[in-house]
Design an enzyme around this catalytic site. Structure first.
Site, PDB file in Angstrom:
ATOM      1  N   THR A 176     -54.650 -43.543 -55.443  1.00 42.42           N
ATOM      2  CA  THR A 176     -56.078 -43.801 -55.190  1.00 42.42           C
ATOM      3  C   THR A 176     -56.126 -44.752 -54.012  1.00 42.42           C
ATOM      4  O   THR A 176     -55.185 -45.501 -53.778  1.00 42.42           O
ATOM      5  CB  THR A 176     -56.785 -44.445 -56.401  1.00 42.42           C
ATOM      6  OG1 THR A 176     -56.997 -43.451 -57.399  1.00 42.42           O
ATOM      7  CG2 THR A 176     -58.132 -45.050 -56.061  1.00 42.42           C
ATOM      8  N   ARG A 204     -60.796 -32.525 -65.073  1.00 43.29           N
ATOM      9  CA  ARG A 204     -60.720 -33.932 -65.496  1.00 43.29           C
ATOM     10  C   ARG A 204     -61.305 -34.836 -64.394  1.00 43.29           C
ATOM     11  O   ARG A 204     -61.025 -34.667 -63.224  1.00 43.29           O
ATOM     12  CB  ARG A 204     -59.262 -34.303 -65.753  1.00 43.29           C
ATOM     13  CG  ARG A 204     -59.019 -35.773 -66.128  1.00 43.29           C
ATOM     14  CD  ARG A 204     -58.678 -36.615 -64.929  1.00 43.29           C
ATOM     15  NE  ARG A 204     -58.260 -37.973 -65.306  1.00 43.29           N
ATOM     16  CZ  ARG A 204     -58.065 -38.950 -64.427  1.00 43.29           C
ATOM     17  NH1 ARG A 204     -58.255 -38.738 -63.144  1.00 43.29           N
ATOM     18  NH2 ARG A 204     -57.684 -40.136 -64.821  1.00 43.29           N
ATOM     19  N   VAL A 205     -62.120 -35.785 -64.789  1.00 51.61           N
ATOM     20  CA  VAL A 205     -62.654 -36.754 -63.829  1.00 51.61           C
ATOM     21  C   VAL A 205     -62.243 -38.146 -64.293  1.00 51.61           C
ATOM     22  O   VAL A 205     -62.364 -38.474 -65.476  1.00 51.61           O
ATOM     23  CB  VAL A 205     -64.197 -36.650 -63.745  1.00 51.61           C
ATOM     24  CG1 VAL A 205     -64.752 -37.721 -62.819  1.00 51.61           C
ATOM     25  CG2 VAL A 205     -64.615 -35.269 -63.269  1.00 51.61           C
ATOM     26  N   GLY A 206     -61.743 -38.953 -63.369  1.00 57.38           N
ATOM     27  CA  GLY A 206     -61.292 -40.305 -63.721  1.00 57.38           C
ATOM     28  C   GLY A 206     -62.370 -41.348 -63.498  1.00 57.38           C
ATOM     29  O   GLY A 206     -63.575 -41.053 -63.469  1.00 57.38           O
ATOM     30  N   ASP A 207     -61.926 -42.572 -63.330  1.00 60.79           N
ATOM     31  CA  ASP A 207     -62.859 -43.692 -63.201  1.00 60.79           C
ATOM     32  C   ASP A 207     -63.423 -43.855 -61.792  1.00 60.79           C
ATOM     33  O   ASP A 207     -64.508 -44.415 -61.613  1.00 60.79           O
ATOM     34  CB  ASP A 207     -62.141 -45.003 -63.565  1.00 60.79           C
ATOM     35  CG  ASP A 207     -60.944 -45.252 -62.650  1.00 60.79           C
ATOM     36  OD1 ASP A 207     -60.157 -44.299 -62.415  1.00 60.79           O
ATOM     37  OD2 ASP A 207     -60.786 -46.382 -62.149  1.00 60.79           O
ATOM     38  N   THR A 227     -57.827 -48.984 -59.387  1.00 64.29           N
ATOM     39  CA  THR A 227     -56.809 -47.928 -59.356  1.00 64.29           C
ATOM     40  C   THR A 227     -55.918 -48.055 -60.585  1.00 64.29           C
ATOM     41  O   THR A 227     -55.582 -49.168 -60.987  1.00 64.29           O
ATOM     42  CB  THR A 227     -55.950 -48.012 -58.076  1.00 64.29           C
ATOM     43  OG1 THR A 227     -54.819 -47.127 -58.232  1.00 64.29           O
ATOM     44  CG2 THR A 227     -55.429 -49.409 -57.804  1.00 64.29           C
ATOM     45  N   GLY A 228     -55.579 -46.920 -61.171  1.00 65.78           N
ATOM     46  CA  GLY A 228     -54.712 -46.953 -62.349  1.00 65.78           C
ATOM     47  C   GLY A 228     -55.107 -45.872 -63.323  1.00 65.78           C
ATOM     48  O   GLY A 228     -55.743 -44.888 -62.938  1.00 65.78           O
ATOM     49  N   GLY A 230     -57.105 -43.883 -65.189  1.00 69.86           N
ATOM     50  CA  GLY A 230     -58.557 -43.748 -65.125  1.00 69.86           C
ATOM     51  C   GLY A 230     -59.241 -43.808 -66.478  1.00 69.86           C
ATOM     52  O   GLY A 230     -60.322 -44.384 -66.608  1.00 69.86           O
TER      53      GLY A 230
HETATM   54  N1  ASP Z   1     -57.770 -44.140 -61.223  1.00 67.58           N
HETATM   55  C1  ASP Z   1     -57.435 -42.857 -60.679  1.00 67.58           C
HETATM   56  C2  ASP Z   1     -57.855 -41.796 -61.642  1.00 67.58           C
HETATM   57  O1  ASP Z   1     -57.721 -41.987 -62.812  1.00 67.58           O
HETATM   58  C3  ASP Z   1     -55.982 -42.701 -60.403  1.00 67.58           C
HETATM   59  C4  ASP Z   1     -55.287 -43.886 -59.863  1.00 67.58           C
HETATM   60  O2  ASP Z   1     -55.875 -44.814 -59.381  1.00 67.58           O
HETATM   61  O3  ASP Z   1     -54.078 -43.910 -59.917  1.00 67.58           O
HETATM   62  O4  ASP Z   1     -58.258 -40.736 -61.220  1.00 67.58           O
END
Ligand code: ASP
Length: 308
Positions: A176, A204-207, A227-228, A230
């Site tokens: 991200t 799928r949708v993340g944060d 980031t991380g 989600g």
């Molecule tokens: N947060 C992002 C998601 O879940 C991925 C990431 O930051 O590594 O889509």
């Protein structure tokens, strides 16, 4: 309270482990982060707004194939790309976001177009593409978004799944990009863009594109880009939680952001980090994993890039 600008960027939590990082690769990441910082600095140094700075900076990060967004986005388990992005202006809390798109070269520009040219905040699919076309934004073929390293990560992840050896090594799955800025007038803004998690299910949708989870900005408190994992960031409404602790509990930026990452996120087994800048120009970059590609530039002050 500083009167100059502050710009903070990230290229994702879940960095290459130290033993897999060569001096060459390390130098490439630092160079890329420094190049990207220069793009946002140019906007802010010309008295540009935090909003314009974070958009330009995230565009530059999306164009860097090293990072998981735009060119270099990770693959879904079906071998496709689905990109998410969001942008928010702390002056009036206007926001725009897109989810699951593939085609526009710079998803963050589409998010800004949603914010400025529609009555909506979050758009998906053909409707999001129409907004991009109407705004005259550039589109690319699927091949533009292909990178061998991301394809290899997908194959490795799918092989491990089949063999029952899948771990949750963040360096293989995460990524991200994001930027937060405080401009000379004291306004803040945030922007985040991602390909999501390697081998995610289609749909799928993340944060990242969810306002209040991976992205948030309010001049009364701060701007945040996360980031991380989600799903964990969504469950904790991380970015808004930081804002709330500052506004309602008078927490400092560092205490609010550090508490959410090191206590709450860790407590539910989530890994990742975030960048945040307060309206007074102070900033913080907490993470609870091995590293996070990141950098910052403070007018008349520090300019640094870090990985671990
Ligand atoms: N947060 C992002 C998601 O879940 C991925 C990431 O930051 O590594 O889509």
């Amino acid at each position: 309270m500083t009167t100059g600008y502050t710009l903070v960027i990230h290229g994702g939590a879940g960095v290459l482990p130290r033993d897999a990082m060569t001096p060459d690769a390390e130098a490439r990441y630092h160079d890329a982060l420094a190049r990207v910082l220069a793009v946002g600095e140019a906007v802010l140094a010309a008295d540009g707004s935090a909003l314009d700075a974070v958009e330009a900076t995230v565009c530059a990060l999306e164009d860097e194939p090293l990072f998981n967004a735009g060119r270099g986005a990770v693959f879904t388990r079906d071998g496709t790309h689905e990109m998410d992005a969001a942008i928010m202006d702390g002056r009036d809390r206007s926001a725009g976001a897109v989810a699951g798109i593939c085609g526009p070269r710079n998803p963050i520009r589409v998010a800004r177009a949603v914010m400025q040219h529609t009555d909506h905040v979050l758009m998906i699919g053909a409707g999001a593409h129409s907004v991009a076309s109407e705004a005259g934004l550039a589109f690319e073929e699927n091949t533009y978004f292909f990178t061998q390293a991301r394809w290899d990560s997908l194959q490795e992840t799918l092989d491990m799944e089949r063999a029952g050896t899948l771990d949750d090594d963040p360096s293989r799955r995460h990524g991200t990009v994001g930027a937060v800025a405080r401009d000379r007038k004291g306004a803040v803004a945030a922007a985040t863009s991602t390909g999501g998690m390697t081998a995610k299910r289609t749909g799928r949708v993340g944060d990242s594109p969810v306002i209040g989870a991976g992205t948030f900005a309010d001049n009364r408190s701060c701007a945040v880009s996360a980031t991380g994992d989600g799903e964990a960031f969504l469950r904790l409404a991380v970015a808004h939680e930081i804002d709330a602790r500052m506004r309602l509990a008078s927490a400092s930026l560092e205490k609010a952001a550090g508490g959410v990452v090191h206590d709450d996120l860790t407590a539910i087994g989530g890994s990742g980090g975030l960048i945040a800048v307060a309206a007074d120009g102070s900033f913080t970059t907490p993470f609870n994993c091995d590293g996070m590609y990141r950098g910052w530039s403070v007018e008349h002050g520090e300019r640094e890039t870090h990985i671990y």
